[in-house]
Motif scaffolding. Structure first.
Motif: not given
Length: 140
Positions: A81-108
């Motif tokens: 996603v666009p950030g200030p000036g020419r910067a580009v920022r990154h965010r989780l998608t819904e699928e990324g958030a789902r896999l992050r949560a599943e991965g967190q359970d495994i990591a824990d």
């Protein structure tokens, strides 16, 4: 002195290696590598991180983080996603958030298993000692 610094350093490295192997194996059924899950984890904690921020947080070069972010964007796990000036920022998608949560359970589960031989007091002490060695403030 019971332990020489080089012995403690090697023990920390061995523990880290054990965690990396177990995490790589545990995350594979989700279709995630450890660097991909680590990126999802850090974006969960720091939404809108820049590519350079992600590289620092995940112990990668800017170039490696950029290649990884491109692959993860193509898979629909993160979005740019666009950030200030020419910067580009990154965010989780819904699928990324789902896999992050599943991965967190495994990591824990993996990390808790790794430290099961320590009492809660010993785990706190280990955390405090590592914070002191790193020159970091304790969490909380």
């Amino acid at each position: 002195m019971r332990y020489r610094p080089s012995e403690v350093s090697l023990a920390v490295k061995r523990l880290q290696h054990r965690h990396h192997r177990a995490l790589s194996e545990g995350l594979a059924p989700l279709g995630l590598s450890l660097p991909q899950w680590d990126t999802l984890r850090h974006l969960h904690r720091e939404p809108d991180a820049s590519l350079h921020d992600l590289a620092v947080l995940t112990f990668q070069t800017d170039q490696s983080a950029g290649a990884l972010a491109t692959r993860m964007t193509d898979r629909g796990l993160i979005e740019r996603v666009p950030g200030p000036g020419r910067a580009v920022r990154h965010r989780l998608t819904e699928e990324g958030a789902r896999l992050r949560a599943e991965g967190q359970d495994i990591a824990d589960a993996i990390v808790e298993s790794s430290f099961r031989g320590l009492s809660p007091a010993q785990l706190d002490q280990l955390g405090e000692l590592l914070d002191a060695a790193l020159g970091a403030d304790p969490p909380g």
